[in-house]
Design a protein around this motif. Structure first.
Motif, PDB file in Angstrom:
ATOM      1  N   ASP A   8     -11.150  10.468  17.563  1.00  0.00           N
ATOM      2  CA  ASP A   8      -9.830  10.582  18.170  1.00  0.00           C
ATOM      3  C   ASP A   8      -9.005   9.335  17.883  1.00  0.00           C
ATOM      4  OD1 ASP A   8     -10.434  13.068  19.147  1.00  0.00           O
ATOM      5  OD2 ASP A   8     -10.814  12.401  21.206  1.00  0.00           O
ATOM      6  N   PHE A   9      -9.603   8.159  18.040  1.00  0.00           N
ATOM      7  CA  PHE A   9      -8.874   6.918  17.806  1.00  0.00           C
ATOM      8  C   PHE A   9      -8.508   6.794  16.334  1.00  0.00           C
ATOM      9  CE2 PHE A   9      -8.361   2.364  17.109  1.00  0.00           C
ATOM     10  CZ  PHE A   9      -7.474   2.061  18.122  1.00  0.00           C
ATOM     11  N   PHE A  10      -9.436   7.131  15.451  1.00  0.00           N
ATOM     12  CA  PHE A  10      -9.187   7.080  14.013  1.00  0.00           C
ATOM     13  C   PHE A  10      -8.043   8.031  13.646  1.00  0.00           C
ATOM     14  CE2 PHE A  10     -10.134   8.469   9.641  1.00  0.00           C
ATOM     15  CZ  PHE A  10     -10.097   7.232   9.008  1.00  0.00           C
ATOM     16  N   GLU A  11      -8.076   9.230  14.189  1.00  0.00           N
ATOM     17  CA  GLU A  11      -7.025  10.219  13.911  1.00  0.00           C
ATOM     18  C   GLU A  11      -5.668   9.720  14.406  1.00  0.00           C
ATOM     19  OE1 GLU A  11      -6.196  14.995  14.565  1.00  0.00           O
ATOM     20  OE2 GLU A  11      -7.783  14.018  15.706  1.00  0.00           O
ATOM     21  N   GLU A  12      -5.658   9.075  15.547  1.00  0.00           N
ATOM     22  CA  GLU A  12      -4.416   8.522  16.086  1.00  0.00           C
ATOM     23  C   GLU A  12      -3.821   7.478  15.133  1.00  0.00           C
ATOM     24  OE1 GLU A  12      -3.098   5.490  19.605  1.00  0.00           O
ATOM     25  OE2 GLU A  12      -4.754   6.860  20.052  1.00  0.00           O
ATOM     26  N   ILE A  13      -4.664   6.620  14.583  1.00  0.00           N
ATOM     27  CA  ILE A  13      -4.208   5.596  13.634  1.00  0.00           C
ATOM     28  C   ILE A  13      -3.615   6.268  12.389  1.00  0.00           C
ATOM     29  CG2 ILE A  13      -4.980   3.747  12.079  1.00  0.00           C
ATOM     30  CD1 ILE A  13      -4.931   2.763  14.909  1.00  0.00           C
ATOM     31  N   ASN A  25       8.990  -0.779   5.945  1.00  0.00           N
ATOM     32  CA  ASN A  25       7.857  -1.695   6.182  1.00  0.00           C
ATOM     33  C   ASN A  25       6.529  -0.924   6.353  1.00  0.00           C
ATOM     34  OD1 ASN A  25       8.459  -0.604   8.636  1.00  0.00           O
ATOM     35  ND2 ASN A  25       8.432  -2.537   9.758  1.00  0.00           N
ATOM     36  N   HIS A  26       6.376   0.178   5.627  1.00  0.00           N
ATOM     37  CA  HIS A  26       5.183   1.017   5.741  1.00  0.00           C
ATOM     38  C   HIS A  26       3.907   0.245   5.415  1.00  0.00           C
ATOM     39  CE1 HIS A  26       2.294   4.231   4.463  1.00  0.00           C
ATOM     40  NE2 HIS A  26       2.667   4.676   5.656  1.00  0.00           N
ATOM     41  N   CYS A  27       3.970  -0.614   4.412  1.00  0.00           N
ATOM     42  CA  CYS A  27       2.788  -1.395   4.021  1.00  0.00           C
ATOM     43  C   CYS A  27       2.353  -2.317   5.161  1.00  0.00           C
ATOM     44  CB  CYS A  27       3.106  -2.200   2.765  1.00  0.00           C
ATOM     45  SG  CYS A  27       1.647  -2.964   2.041  1.00  0.00           S
ATOM     46  N   ASP A  28       3.329  -2.992   5.809  1.00  0.00           N
ATOM     47  CA  ASP A  28       3.002  -3.866   6.941  1.00  0.00           C
ATOM     48  C   ASP A  28       2.452  -3.054   8.116  1.00  0.00           C
ATOM     49  OD1 ASP A  28       3.830  -6.119   5.566  1.00  0.00           O
ATOM     50  OD2 ASP A  28       5.873  -6.056   6.399  1.00  0.00           O
ATOM     51  N   LEU A  29       3.045  -1.891   8.352  1.00  0.00           N
ATOM     52  CA  LEU A  29       2.585  -1.018   9.421  1.00  0.00           C
ATOM     53  C   LEU A  29       1.129  -0.605   9.180  1.00  0.00           C
ATOM     54  CD1 LEU A  29       3.080   0.780  11.946  1.00  0.00           C
ATOM     55  CD2 LEU A  29       3.854   2.559  10.365  1.00  0.00           C
ATOM     56  N   CYS A  30       0.821  -0.206   7.946  1.00  0.00           N
ATOM     57  CA  CYS A  30      -0.551   0.203   7.609  1.00  0.00           C
ATOM     58  C   CYS A  30      -1.523  -0.950   7.802  1.00  0.00           C
ATOM     59  CB  CYS A  30      -0.620   0.720   6.179  1.00  0.00           C
ATOM     60  SG  CYS A  30       0.123   2.347   5.972  1.00  0.00           S
ATOM     61  N   ASN A  31      -1.146  -2.132   7.359  1.00  0.00           N
ATOM     62  CA  ASN A  31      -2.016  -3.304   7.536  1.00  0.00           C
ATOM     63  C   ASN A  31      -2.278  -3.569   9.017  1.00  0.00           C
ATOM     64  OD1 ASN A  31      -2.393  -3.816   4.832  1.00  0.00           O
ATOM     65  ND2 ASN A  31      -0.669  -5.253   4.693  1.00  0.00           N
ATOM     66  N   THR A  32      -1.240  -3.484   9.822  1.00  0.00           N
ATOM     67  CA  THR A  32      -1.380  -3.720  11.259  1.00  0.00           C
ATOM     68  C   THR A  32      -2.272  -2.658  11.911  1.00  0.00           C
ATOM     69  OG1 THR A  32       0.814  -4.713  11.333  1.00  0.00           O
ATOM     70  CG2 THR A  32      -0.104  -3.982  13.434  1.00  0.00           C
TER      71      THR A  32
END
Length: 163
Positions: A8-13, A25-32
């Motif tokens: 569930d947590f993985f799917e939420e991410i 800023n998709h790359c920064d969002l993904c890193n975060t």
């Protein structure tokens, strides 16, 4: 934590990553978000180790309750979601002995109770505790108690009669 809760947590991410796909800023969002996922996984691993250490007496009790079933060490490792190799290493660190030796010790303690409290044949006791041969059982028993099962029984009976 249940099996489904881990995903569930993985799917939420993943959903949060997908939702921000078109942002600048998709790359920064993904890193975060990946860092958040990594921190969550590390926290769960630490929590599981703590829960295992806290529940170690329960595992030992479970091993004692099931030691006569002749289950492999891997069975006990699987109960707490450890690899067999890690479980053996962890167990030895915690108890000062291997799980196999501990299980053998537990079997001998249970067998000793039967030797001193029943008139069951030694060979039947050996077989009921997972020993393939009576001679191996006698050898292990003597190593543990310093006396053969038959002599232990006789000395126990003499002690009981003397009281």
């Amino acid at each position: 934590m249940k099996f489904d809760e881990r995903f569930d947590f993985f799917e939420e991410i993943i959903n949060r990553m997908e939702a921000g796909r078109n942002s600048t800023n998709h790359c920064d969002l993904c890193n975060t978000l990946l860092l958040e996922l990594f921190i969550h996984i590390c926290d769960k691993l630490q929590q599981n180790k703590f829960m295992f250490k806290k529940g170690f007496p329960n595992l030992l009790k479970f091993m004692d309750d099931t030691c006569t079933e002749n289950l492999p060490v891997k069975f006990y490792a699987d109960q707490i979601h450890f690899s067999e190799v890690y479980f053996i290493r962890f167990f030895k660190k915690e108890c000062g002995t291997t799980p196999f030796k501990m299980l053998n010790e537990m079997r001998l303690e249970h067998a000793s109770d039967l030797v001193t409290s029943t008139d069951m044949k030694i060979c039947d006791i050996a077989m009921s505790y997972g020993y393939n041969t009576t001679s191996f059982f006698i050898s292990e028993y003597k190593k543990r108690f310093g006396i053969t099962p038959a002599c232990h029984r006789l000395s126990f009976e003499k002690y009981q009669i003397g009281n």
